[in-house]
Design a protein around this motif. Structure first.
Motif, PDB file in Angstrom:
ATOM      1  N   UNK A   1       0.826  -1.207   0.000  1.00  0.00           N
ATOM      2  CA  UNK A   1       0.000   0.000   0.000  1.00  0.00           C
ATOM      3  C   UNK A   1       0.862   1.260   0.000  1.00  0.00           C
ATOM      4  N   UNK A   2       1.862   1.301   0.872  1.00  0.00           N
ATOM      5  CA  UNK A   2       2.744   2.469   0.971  1.00  0.00           C
ATOM      6  C   UNK A   2       3.543   2.656  -0.315  1.00  0.00           C
ATOM      7  N   UNK A   3       4.064   1.560  -0.877  1.00  0.00           N
ATOM      8  CA  UNK A   3       4.892   1.647  -2.088  1.00  0.00           C
ATOM      9  C   UNK A   3       4.088   2.169  -3.274  1.00  0.00           C
ATOM     10  N   UNK A   4       2.863   1.675  -3.429  1.00  0.00           N
ATOM     11  CA  UNK A   4       2.037   2.096  -4.566  1.00  0.00           C
ATOM     12  C   UNK A   4       1.643   3.558  -4.429  1.00  0.00           C
ATOM     13  N   UNK A   5       1.277   3.976  -3.228  1.00  0.00           N
ATOM     14  CA  UNK A   5       0.903   5.376  -3.044  1.00  0.00           C
ATOM     15  C   UNK A   5       2.100   6.307  -3.201  1.00  0.00           C
TER      16      UNK A   5
END
Length: 406
Positions: free
Chosen positions: A333-337
């Motif tokens: 989630x953090x990487x994609x955002x």
């Protein structure tokens, strides 16, 4: 500062790209229809993967050795065979989940993000068109709602993606206009709410594009913090708010029996802190599973879950499994955002909306870390593309000389 573009156009004579495109289409279509006819789609899926591995054996190694994060859950699931109530079932499930992860990574390595999204979009559309004539294509209205919400999200960004052919953009526009009505008609309130949230959130990186990166990150963090504080305050200070929200969207306070399932799952986790084994609970040998099947009128005694990713994981893999699933989900989630905020575009914005949609539905549905699951494979593919944008992973099929971007 120069960087390599994530979406690299394939050359028309690039046979590897074309083969990858067709085989991933076969995989996506087979997964879309795996519920109505389980055996044949599974054989097609496995055959496409084996053919791809035979044609490009280096892709298998690259996918397997790329990153440890996708494999931690699979490894711990395989380890649960040692204490599983159904060891053979757990071993088979771990192998199938690992195969699904491998497929997502292998095909993502050779497909640009836009092509990956387009193919999954076609698979979801095909399943929903078939659903109009064969309702058994989906196992429940929640699955219908899930696919329609993802069609809305994908079609919106495909229609705005200038790198897509004009015909594809036109199809995306038609689907975007038609799918919302079908989503409302499906009466899946959870998918409707989560899908709306996902679409709105996917627009945020694009709207913040004129601002500096540091300002974008600061605004996102502040807004997320404020939203969490407001929500927590609302539920702590006002009794019955949750029940009121449920009633306003036409849901009963038991969430159609979910609270009963959740309560039982908590008890199972307390009695089995390491879990009962990967996918070892919903089996004919479990009296409690049979009781729930009969309670919810599932006459074939097949499938079902606790309608919560974290509780389902806790029942199967215990507290350690919950930590592994939570850590994996947070990293993706953090990487994609971070990718979407650094490089706002149709692909990154779609995947930002997608991971938001999936994470929002973890409380209420079980759509991650499962075999032959399109959402699970898209989740891992999103992580790969986000990692590509950071420059720490090989870009999908570099063709010829790449133009520089300043």
């Amino acid at each position: 500062m120069s960087s390599l573009p994530l979406a690299i156009p394939a050359h028309r004579t690039d046979w590897e790209y074309r083969v990858t495109w067709l085989l991933w289409l076969c995989c996506a279509l087979s997964i879309a229809f795996i519920i109505v006819v389980p055996t044949i789609p599974a054989i097609i899926f496995l055959g496409a993967i084996l053919l791809y591995c035979a044609l490009f054996p280096h892709r298998f190694y690259q996918a397997f050795a790329w990153n440890v994060i996708p494999w931690v859950f699979v490894a711990f699931g395989a380890l649960s065979v040692a204490w599983s109530d159904e060891p053979m079932q757990s071993l088979r499930a771990a192998a199938q989940i690992g195969l699904s992860m491998l497929a997502a990574l292998m095909f993502a390595q050779c497909l640009r993000a836009g092509s990956f999204i387009l193919i999954t979009f076609f698979a979801f559309v095909a399943a929903n068109v078939t659903y109009l004539f064969v309702p058994s294509v989906f196992g429940s209205k929640n699955m219908v709602g899930q696919t329609l919400a993802l069609i809305v999200l994908a079609s919106f960004w495909l229609a705005l993606d200038r790198s897509q052919p004009l015909l594809v953009r036109a199809i995306g526009l038609v689907a975007f206009l038609a799918a919302p009505y079908m989503l409302v008609a499906a009466e899946s309130e959870g998918a409707l709410l989560a899908g709306t949230l996902a679409l709105l959130c996917s627009l945020v990186p694009l709207l913040l594009r004129p601002l500096r990166l540091a300002t974008r990150l600061f605004l996102i963090c502040v807004c997320a913090f404020v939203a969490i504080v407001l929500a927590a305050t609302l539920f702590l200070l006002f009794d019955g708010v949750f029940d009121l929200i449920l009633q306003s969207i036409g849901k009963d306070v038991s969430l159609t029996g979910r609270t009963m399932l959740w309560s039982h799952a908590v008890g199972v986790i307390a009695d089995h802190p390491f879990g009962v084994g990967l996918q070892a609970y919903w089996n004919e040998g479990n009296v409690d599973a049979i009781r729930f099947w009969e309670t919810f009128y599932i006459n074939n005694h097949y499938g079902f879950h606790f309608h919560d990713l974290w509780l389902e994981t806790g029942v199967e893999l215990g507290l350690i499994g919950i930590v592994i699933a939570a850590a994996t989900t947070f990293v993706v989630f953090f990487s994609v955002w971070r990718w979407a905020l650094r490089e706002p575009g149709p692909e990154s914005c779609f995947f930002a909306g997608f991971v938001t949609f999936i994470v929002a539905r973890t409380i209420g549905e079980v759509e991650l870390y499962a075999q032959f699951s399109m959402t699970s494979m898209m989740f891992i593919a999103a992580y790969y593309y986000a990692d590509c944008a950071r420059g720490t992973s090989p870009l999908p099929r570099k063709i010829g000389r790449l133009p520089k971007r300043t």
